[in-house]
Design a protein around this motif. Structure first.
Motif, PDB file in Angstrom:
ATOM      1  N   THR A 317       0.855  -1.202   0.000  1.00 55.38           N
ATOM      2  CA  THR A 317       0.000   0.000   0.000  1.00 55.38           C
ATOM      3  C   THR A 317       0.886   1.246   0.000  1.00 55.38           C
ATOM      4  OG1 THR A 317      -0.089  -0.300   2.383  1.00 55.38           O
ATOM      5  CG2 THR A 317      -2.024  -1.005   1.131  1.00 55.38           C
ATOM      6  N   LYS A 318       2.096   1.084   0.493  1.00 54.43           N
ATOM      7  CA  LYS A 318       3.092   2.164   0.401  1.00 54.43           C
ATOM      8  C   LYS A 318       4.376   1.542  -0.146  1.00 54.43           C
ATOM      9  CE  LYS A 318       5.965   5.108   3.215  1.00 54.43           C
ATOM     10  NZ  LYS A 318       6.485   5.214   4.569  1.00 54.43           N
ATOM     11  N   VAL A 319       4.764   1.993  -1.327  1.00 59.06           N
ATOM     12  CA  VAL A 319       5.987   1.466  -1.963  1.00 59.06           C
ATOM     13  C   VAL A 319       7.169   2.323  -1.523  1.00 59.06           C
ATOM     14  CG1 VAL A 319       7.161   1.137  -4.197  1.00 59.06           C
ATOM     15  CG2 VAL A 319       4.706   0.617  -3.974  1.00 59.06           C
ATOM     16  N   ALA A 320       8.241   1.705  -1.127  1.00 65.18           N
ATOM     17  CA  ALA A 320       9.450   2.457  -0.745  1.00 65.18           C
ATOM     18  C   ALA A 320      10.638   1.503  -0.758  1.00 65.18           C
ATOM     19  CB  ALA A 320       9.284   3.068   0.649  1.00 65.18           C
ATOM     20  N   PHE A 321      11.450   1.599  -1.824  1.00 66.07           N
ATOM     21  CA  PHE A 321      12.681   0.790  -1.842  1.00 66.07           C
ATOM     22  C   PHE A 321      13.815   1.563  -2.489  1.00 66.07           C
ATOM     23  CE2 PHE A 321      10.842  -0.469  -5.977  1.00 66.07           C
ATOM     24  CZ  PHE A 321      11.948  -0.541  -6.805  1.00 66.07           C
ATOM     25  N   ARG A 322      15.013   1.147  -2.163  1.00 62.95           N
ATOM     26  CA  ARG A 322      16.220   1.797  -2.705  1.00 62.95           C
ATOM     27  C   ARG A 322      17.057   0.746  -3.431  1.00 62.95           C
ATOM     28  NH1 ARG A 322      18.377   3.717   1.962  1.00 62.95           N
ATOM     29  NH2 ARG A 322      17.435   5.756   1.700  1.00 62.95           N
ATOM     30  N   ALA A 323      17.568   1.083  -4.603  1.00 61.72           N
ATOM     31  CA  ALA A 323      18.434   0.163  -5.363  1.00 61.72           C
ATOM     32  C   ALA A 323      19.757   0.872  -5.661  1.00 61.72           C
ATOM     33  CB  ALA A 323      17.741  -0.233  -6.672  1.00 61.72           C
ATOM     34  N   ARG A 324      20.833   0.150  -5.446  1.00 58.56           N
ATOM     35  CA  ARG A 324      22.159   0.729  -5.709  1.00 58.56           C
ATOM     36  C   ARG A 324      22.785   0.019  -6.902  1.00 58.56           C
ATOM     37  NH1 ARG A 324      24.855   3.664  -2.141  1.00 58.56           N
ATOM     38  NH2 ARG A 324      23.558   2.893  -0.447  1.00 58.56           N
ATOM     39  N   TYR A 325      23.384   0.776  -7.821  1.00 57.77           N
ATOM     40  CA  TYR A 325      23.992   0.218  -9.034  1.00 57.77           C
ATOM     41  C   TYR A 325      25.511   0.174  -8.880  1.00 57.77           C
ATOM     42  CZ  TYR A 325      19.376   0.347 -11.047  1.00 57.77           C
ATOM     43  OH  TYR A 325      18.045   0.114 -11.267  1.00 57.77           O
ATOM     44  N   GLU A 326      26.133  -0.644  -9.716  1.00 56.74           N
ATOM     45  CA  GLU A 326      27.579  -0.862  -9.611  1.00 56.74           C
ATOM     46  C   GLU A 326      28.373   0.448  -9.733  1.00 56.74           C
ATOM     47  OE1 GLU A 326      28.993  -3.783 -12.394  1.00 56.74           O
ATOM     48  OE2 GLU A 326      30.472  -4.522 -10.936  1.00 56.74           O
ATOM     49  N   ASN A 327      27.854   1.422 -10.525  1.00 62.62           N
ATOM     50  CA  ASN A 327      28.570   2.694 -10.702  1.00 62.62           C
ATOM     51  C   ASN A 327      28.298   3.681  -9.563  1.00 62.62           C
ATOM     52  OD1 ASN A 327      25.949   3.418 -11.182  1.00 62.62           O
ATOM     53  ND2 ASN A 327      26.292   4.246 -13.244  1.00 62.62           N
TER      54      ASN A 327
END
Ligand SMILES: NC(=O)c1ccc[n+]([C@@H]2O[C@H](COP(=O)([O-])OP(=O)(O)OC[C@H]3O[C@@H](n4cnc5c(N)ncnc54)[C@H](O)[C@@H]3O)[C@@H](O)[C@H]2O)c1
Length: 459
Positions: A317-327
């Motif tokens: 119901t509440k979206v919240a995520f963090r993604a980290r990339y190789e760079n």
């Protein structure tokens, strides 16, 4: 890349080229007179079958009808006709959409009548027709992989709605089938064909905000609430083939809120707004970040919320995520009143793109013209037109299968991290979750027989 058509499509074209066969076909009632399509003779037209006649078909069908080198010859839906899609009054299903297409073509004939569009319950009837070149898959997400793999095997080109997949594993199956059978597949994230998105991504790619550091992406709030814990099964309405609707998903009792439109809030069928809006916003972000063929290395929950245990609705119901990339670039995806769009932050400023506007700080960034030496992205002003052109040229469309898969994968990984409330590590080359067997299990799901890849093509 130019790839040859399959034997199924080639033989149809060869058939059409034989003059005796051609005159027989022109006389047949399902082929429209040349006055309707101008210079586009039947042999140059792309014949299309529509699979899924619900809410989004009211957007997609009129788009296909704008192209006089494309003819919709069949529609398919497991629902005959009913109200109760996106709103209570929306009346849809195979019969209303068959009538809609027949009426649209009838307006172009001198007699004012046309009844050449066929309607089917079983999509394999469409796949079995050698006179159909391509299919538009507008069924719910849990059907996309099986329909795509089977359509590719049957030699059809495919416009498949976003999110391309329900799981990461399905994406690899779809890529394998599309490549093996040399099909054109366009993923239906139409913002790839919007000039404003292209402009925003080109500004970021050309360093107008300096070195890219962080991208925020937005998804809309849920526009429906589930029936809550204690919901009771309902009788299946007449004219609705519920088992075929469930298809590869697990057997489950019928409830109106499970199916039309609202399926997107139940994780058996979809990834919620994370994949629904996320496959638009994150798709634009991946374009700006130049991450179309890879993915993050780490994904973490930032405080997602879910419906109460026991509710029919199960997605965030509440979206919240963090993604980290190789760079080192970080992408943060969250529920926001902005609903859709992305803000890119760099060492020299920020740039936000929403459906109809670009804004930036400083303001000069958004107004900055692109010069002849600047990097340019491929141009398409219309996603449907781009698909039709690629069916003819055999070139890759704006959002080929791998690109749709990678955007969907980011959203699925976000859902897994949010569901488990922990950080997960991802190897974007091997497409594997590292060191977390419980999370890795969520990358695939069993497909319920007989609606799996072994589903016999012959209806
Ligand atoms: N590109 C966009 O902006 C956009 C917008 C909305 C929806 N979509 C996508 O379109 C797809 C459909 O969404 P919707 O809102 O139209 O849902 P919907 O529930 O309104 O319509 C889906 C239709 O597919 C039918 N269907 C289910 N199983 C079928 C089967 N086996 N064979 C034939 N028909 C079948 C259903 O009966 C229903 O009529 C989803 O993947 C969704 O994400 C894309």
């Amino acid at each position: 890349m130019i790839t040859p058509r399959s034997s199924a499509s080639c033989s149809r074209r060869e058939f059409l080229r034989s003059s005796a066969a051609l005159s027989a076909l022109i006389a047949a009632p399902t082929i429209l007179p040349s006055s309707v399509f101008g210079r586009n003779a039947p042999s140059n037209r792309i014949t299309l079958g529509i699979i899924g006649c619900g809410n989004q078909s009211t957007v997609d069908i009129p788009e296909w009808l704008k192209n006089d080198d494309c003819q919709i010859v069949a529609v398919c839906d497991v629902n005959k006709a009913s109200k109760g899609y996106k709103n209570d009054q929306q009346y849809l299903g195979r019969e209303p959409q068959q009538k809609f297409v027949n009426d649209a073509y009838a307006k172009k004939t001198t007699s004012g009548t046309f009844k050449g569009v066929d309607a089917y319950v079983d999509f394999r009837e469409i796949l079995a027709r050698p006179d159909i070149d391509a299919v538009a898959i507008i069924a719910p997400d849990h059907w996309h992989a099986v329909m795509t793999v089977m359509a590719a095997r049957a030699g059809k080109d495919i416009y498949c709605q976003k999110p391309l997949t329900l799981t990461v594993a399905e994406g690899r199956d779809m890529i394998a089938a599309v490549r093996k059978h040399q099909r054109v597949l366009q993923t239906g994230s139409q913002y790839r064909s919007h000039a404003i998105m292209r402009q925003a991504c080109e500004l970021v790619r050309n360093g107008r905000i300096g070195k890219l550091q962080r991208v925020e992406t937005y998804v809309a709030e849920n526009n429906f609430k589930g029936p809550g814990p204690g919901w009771k099964p309902m009788p299946v309405p007449a004219g609705f083939d519920y088992d075929r609707w469930l298809g590869p998903a697990a057997q489950a009792p019928y409830h109106h809120d499970r199916c039309f439109y609202r399926f997107r809030f139940i994780s058996d069928y979809s990834g919620g707004q994370t994949t629904n809006f996320g496959c638009h916003s994150n798709n634009v972000a991946h374009w700006a970040m130049n991450m179309d063929h890879t993915g993050p290395i780490e994904i973490e929950d930032m405080g997602a919320e879910f419906p109460a245990k026991g509710d029919l609705f199960t997605t965030a119901t509440k979206v919240a995520f963090r993604a980290r990339y190789e760079n080192g670039v970080v992408l943060e995806c969250k529920t926001d009143k902005l609903s859709f769009g992305a803000t890119s932050h760099g060492t020299e400023g920020w740039l936000r793109v929403l459906s109809r506007k670009i804004e930036s700080g400083p303001e000069s960034i958004a107004k900055s013209p692109l010069g002849p030496k600047d990097f340019r992205l491929p141009v398409s002003e219309n996603h449907y037109r781009n698909f039709l052109d690629c069916v003819k040229s055999r070139k890759d469309p704006m959002e080929p299968v791998e690109v749709g898969h990678r955007t969907a994968s980011l959203c699925h990984l976000g859902n897994i991290a949010m569901q488990l409330h922990r950080k997960i590590k991802w190897d974007p080359k091997k497409e594997q979750i590292v060191g977390d067997a419980e999370a890795a299990k969520l990358l695939s799901r069993p497909l319920r027989a007989p609606y799996n890849y072994e589903y016999p093509l012959k209806a």
